[in-house]
Design a protein around this motif. Structure first.
Motif, PDB file in Angstrom:
ATOM      1  N   PRO A 280     -19.456  -0.460  14.764  1.00 30.86           N
ATOM      2  CA  PRO A 280     -20.575  -1.213  15.346  1.00 30.86           C
ATOM      3  C   PRO A 280     -21.329  -2.065  14.318  1.00 30.86           C
ATOM      4  O   PRO A 280     -21.211  -1.883  13.106  1.00 30.86           O
ATOM      5  N   ASP A 281     -22.134  -2.981  14.856  1.00 31.86           N
ATOM      6  CA  ASP A 281     -23.032  -3.771  14.024  1.00 31.86           C
ATOM      7  C   ASP A 281     -23.973  -2.826  13.276  1.00 31.86           C
ATOM      8  O   ASP A 281     -24.385  -1.792  13.799  1.00 31.86           O
ATOM      9  N   GLY A 282     -24.329  -3.244  12.090  1.00 34.72           N
ATOM     10  CA  GLY A 282     -25.087  -2.358  11.213  1.00 34.72           C
ATOM     11  C   GLY A 282     -24.162  -1.880  10.114  1.00 34.72           C
ATOM     12  O   GLY A 282     -24.463  -2.018   8.924  1.00 34.72           O
ATOM     13  N   ASP A 297     -17.227  16.519   7.961  1.00 37.09           N
ATOM     14  CA  ASP A 297     -17.599  16.788   9.355  1.00 37.09           C
ATOM     15  C   ASP A 297     -17.899  15.510  10.139  1.00 37.09           C
ATOM     16  O   ASP A 297     -18.439  15.557  11.243  1.00 37.09           O
ATOM     17  N   LYS A 298     -17.574  14.371   9.539  1.00 38.74           N
ATOM     18  CA  LYS A 298     -17.657  13.059  10.190  1.00 38.74           C
ATOM     19  C   LYS A 298     -19.083  12.690  10.596  1.00 38.74           C
ATOM     20  O   LYS A 298     -19.300  12.024  11.610  1.00 38.74           O
ATOM     21  N   MET A 318     -24.481   4.059   2.661  1.00 34.69           N
ATOM     22  CA  MET A 318     -24.160   5.223   3.463  1.00 34.69           C
ATOM     23  C   MET A 318     -24.932   5.138   4.777  1.00 34.69           C
ATOM     24  O   MET A 318     -26.013   4.549   4.848  1.00 34.69           O
ATOM     25  N   VAL A 319     -24.352   5.709   5.835  1.00 32.91           N
ATOM     26  CA  VAL A 319     -24.998   5.724   7.145  1.00 32.91           C
ATOM     27  C   VAL A 319     -24.700   7.058   7.814  1.00 32.91           C
ATOM     28  O   VAL A 319     -23.589   7.584   7.716  1.00 32.91           O
ATOM     29  N   ARG A 320     -25.711   7.641   8.449  1.00 33.89           N
ATOM     30  CA  ARG A 320     -25.570   8.934   9.111  1.00 33.89           C
ATOM     31  C   ARG A 320     -25.363   8.769  10.614  1.00 33.89           C
ATOM     32  O   ARG A 320     -25.898   7.839  11.228  1.00 33.89           O
ATOM     33  N   LYS A 321     -24.613   9.693  11.182  1.00 34.40           N
ATOM     34  CA  LYS A 321     -24.426   9.711  12.632  1.00 34.40           C
ATOM     35  C   LYS A 321     -25.594  10.464  13.259  1.00 34.40           C
ATOM     36  O   LYS A 321     -25.948  11.572  12.824  1.00 34.40           O
ATOM     37  N   LEU A 322     -26.200   9.872  14.261  1.00 33.89           N
ATOM     38  CA  LEU A 322     -27.352  10.465  14.935  1.00 33.89           C
ATOM     39  C   LEU A 322     -26.903  11.527  15.935  1.00 33.89           C
ATOM     40  O   LEU A 322     -25.721  11.580  16.330  1.00 33.89           O
ATOM     41  N   ASN A 324     -27.215  11.612  19.006  1.00 37.87           N
ATOM     42  CA  ASN A 324     -26.657  11.011  20.225  1.00 37.87           C
ATOM     43  C   ASN A 324     -25.269  10.423  20.018  1.00 37.87           C
ATOM     44  O   ASN A 324     -24.698   9.811  20.933  1.00 37.87           O
ATOM     45  N   GLY A 325     -24.717  10.591  18.811  1.00 37.06           N
ATOM     46  CA  GLY A 325     -23.370  10.108  18.540  1.00 37.06           C
ATOM     47  C   GLY A 325     -23.301   8.699  18.006  1.00 37.06           C
ATOM     48  O   GLY A 325     -22.224   8.234  17.619  1.00 37.06           O
ATOM     49  N   LEU A 326     -24.444   7.996  17.974  1.00 37.89           N
ATOM     50  CA  LEU A 326     -24.469   6.637  17.439  1.00 37.89           C
ATOM     51  C   LEU A 326     -24.751   6.677  15.939  1.00 37.89           C
ATOM     52  O   LEU A 326     -25.278   7.662  15.417  1.00 37.89           O
ATOM     53  N   TRP A 327     -24.416   5.593  15.262  1.00 37.58           N
ATOM     54  CA  TRP A 327     -24.684   5.491  13.836  1.00 37.58           C
ATOM     55  C   TRP A 327     -26.096   4.991  13.605  1.00 37.58           C
ATOM     56  O   TRP A 327     -26.594   4.130  14.333  1.00 37.58           O
ATOM     57  N   GLY A 328     -26.756   5.525  12.559  1.00 38.44           N
ATOM     58  CA  GLY A 328     -28.112   5.124  12.226  1.00 38.44           C
ATOM     59  C   GLY A 328     -28.143   3.839  11.414  1.00 38.44           C
ATOM     60  O   GLY A 328     -27.228   3.004  11.490  1.00 38.44           O
ATOM     61  N   ILE A 329     -29.201   3.683  10.623  1.00 40.60           N
ATOM     62  CA  ILE A 329     -29.380   2.474   9.815  1.00 40.60           C
ATOM     63  C   ILE A 329     -28.783   2.708   8.426  1.00 40.60           C
ATOM     64  O   ILE A 329     -29.127   3.688   7.754  1.00 40.60           O
TER      65      ILE A 329
END
Length: 532
Positions: A280-282, A297-298, A318-322, A324-329
């Motif tokens: 995704p964008d970001g 653990d993805k 680096m970006v963390r998965k939230l 809700n399954g979406l990627w953060g900032i």
């Protein structure tokens, strides 16, 4: 393989100036040789430059461009240095500070570095500092930086790392570039990128084919002939494998086409890889994203980008998965990792705390060197450490991938025993320099023997309660694998909607580490019973 152009400026010469003093037939041959060189067809350009040089042996332009062409071929540094040195000897001293003079000195010094003649390189760089004007600040900064790199190389060579490096051989490597080696957890499958001949692209101007992703399976400790991954291959683009998730179900890749360079993911469905989906964008942006690595653990993705707001060139984010399954900032890893130069090919190790990456900054010994940094408990990163010589060389060294056997790594490099361009190598340390790891192998099914794909498996270290990882079994057969440090006691929790939760405890002795056994540690079979 690095393509060398004019080291200090651009690869461009004025044909009218170059042609002066040549017979018309020589000028045409020279122009053709320049055209071939600019297209990356260096072997052919050498033939034409040599023909003209035989008639004009003291022509500085021909000597210079012949050296550049040799510098872009395998094992051509010796010839390149000879031609650069001869051209410099023909220069009047007052011509040293001209464009051609500076290019010749820079080219010779850089060639000296590639030959491991670091003292000679320093001498040539210091010679330049004697004649360049004080207002040429960017050039002076570059020269001083190269002198520092030479001194780094001298120090690193004094303390070589005790390792063995093996070329993977002609089942994997070819006269074309191979890079980006990725292995699955039990090291039975190797994924990599190659620019060899393939049915999905035509030969390009540089004499190689578009990058495509291949895989090879291991039989009796030997790699078999590689095959292209057909569902991923697209004729109009370059495709590069960058990462494989620990469970072997997600393959991350870079696709370079007319829209730029973006990151994608392909999922293993049934017995094949799905069509790649763009991240995704970001994560992806209007800039170039070139590499990625997913943690065990993805939940965290590390990636490179040259987007605005960085420290210079390509930076690592680096970006963390939230939840809700979406990627953060995305977050830049900061100046401890990133420099004003390029950082590339980040790979997070199986301990989730060690980041391997390549950089043109820090204390590199030339071009990209491989470094590692350990993350502190507060999330900050320790000062990067150069993994040392002879892993690193004065040329590019990238794609450093750890295996389940913690003292074995795969990486890509252009070395003396290369079959051509960049090759893939295996590095073996004589003893693990990190805590030994165990490869766990298990099987989950229902009471009627059916594989259960959606079960969630969590493995905890019983001593400190730390979650080592979350896993899911294969939809085909219910098998799963995971990696944990040996010498500990673990608790496994298996949950699945409609079934009773299973708790199991097991210990993994140090003698059962993958380093020592070369086999997986088998867990007892898990049978899930319906709740009612």
């Amino acid at each position: 393989m690095i393509r060398y152009t004019l080291i200090a400026t651009l690869f461009a010469l004025t044909f009218e100036v170059v042609a002066q003093g040549l017979q018309i037939e020589n000028a045409k041959a020279y122009d053709w040789a320049l055209s071939l060189s600019e297209r990356g067809e260096y072997e052919k350009s050498i033939d034409f430059f040599t023909q003209v040089l035989n008639k004009e042996p003291d022509n500085i332009n021909i000597l210079y461009n012949l050296g550049i062409s040799y510098l872009n071929t395998d094992k051509g540094t010796g010839n390149a240095a000879t031609y650069f040195a001869k051209a410099i000897a023909l220069l009047d001293q007052e011509a040293y500070n001209t464009k051609m003079g500076k290019d010749l000195f820079m080219s010779l010094a850089r060639t000296n570095q590639l030959q491991y003649k670091f003292t000679d390189a320093i001498a040539n760089y210091n010679k330049m500092l004697e004649f360049v004007d004080d207002d040429q600040t960017s050039l002076i900064k570059k020269i001083q930086r190269e002198i520092t790199i030479c001194n780094n190389a001298i120090e690193l060579k004094k303390n070589p790392v005790n390792i063995n490096i093996y070329n993977l051989g002609n089942k994997i490597n070819t006269p074309y570039d191979e890079h980006s080696p990725i292995v699955n957890m039990d090291e039975s499958v190797l994924y990599f990128t190659s620019r060899k001949s393939n049915p999905y692209s035509q030969k390009l101007n540089d004499g190689q084919y578009a990058e495509k992703i291949y895989y090879s399976k291991k039989t009796d400790d030997h790699w078999n002939i590689s095959r292209i991954i057909n569902p991923i291959a697209r004729r109009e683009s370059h495709e590069t494998v960058v990462c494989l998730s620990e469970d072997g179900k997600e393959l991350y890749l870079l696709i370079s086409d007319s829209d730029g360079r973006d990151l994608y993911v392909s999922n293993y469905v049934g017995r094949t890889w799905s069509a790649p989906e763009k991240l995704p964008d970001g994560i992806n942006s209007r800039s170039n994203e070139t590499h990625a690595s997913i943690n065990k653990d993805k939940t965290i993705l590390y990636f490179t980008s040259d987007r605005e707001g960085g420290y210079g060139g390509l930076d690592i984010y680096m970006v963390r998965k939230l939840p809700n399954g979406l990627w953060g900032i995305p977050k830049n890893l900061g100046p401890q990792i990133n420099t004003e130069y390029d950082e590339e090919t980040p790979t997070i190790a199986t301990d989730n705390n060690t980041l391997y990456f390549s950089s043109k900054g820090h204390n590199t010994m030339g071009d990209f060197d491989i470094f590692y940094s350990i993350q502190n408990t507060d999330g900050s990163w320790q000062k990067p450490v150069n993994v040392g010589y002879p892993i690193n060389t004065p040329d590019d060294n990238l794609f450093y991938t750890q295996t389940s056997d913690s003292h074995k790594f795969y990486y890509a490099s252009k070395r003396d025993d290369s079959l051509g361009g960049s090759d893939i190598y295996l590095i073996e340390y004589p003893r693990p320099y990190e805590k030994t790891l165990a490869l766990l192998r298990g099987l989950i099914h229902s009471t009627d023997g059916q594989a259960i794909a959606n079960a969630e498996i969590k493995v905890f270290n019983k001593t400190n309660g730390q979650l080592e990882g979350t896993y899911r079994p294969s939809a085909n057969n219910g098998k799963f694998i995971c990696i944990v440090p040996s010498g500990n006691i673990y608790q496994m929790e298996v949950k699945m909607t409609g079934f009773k939760t299973v708790l199991d405890e097991f210990s993994v002795p140090v003698q059962n580490s993958y380093d020592q056994t070369k086999t997986a540690f088998d867990l007892k079979e898990i049978v899930l019973e319906p709740e009612n």
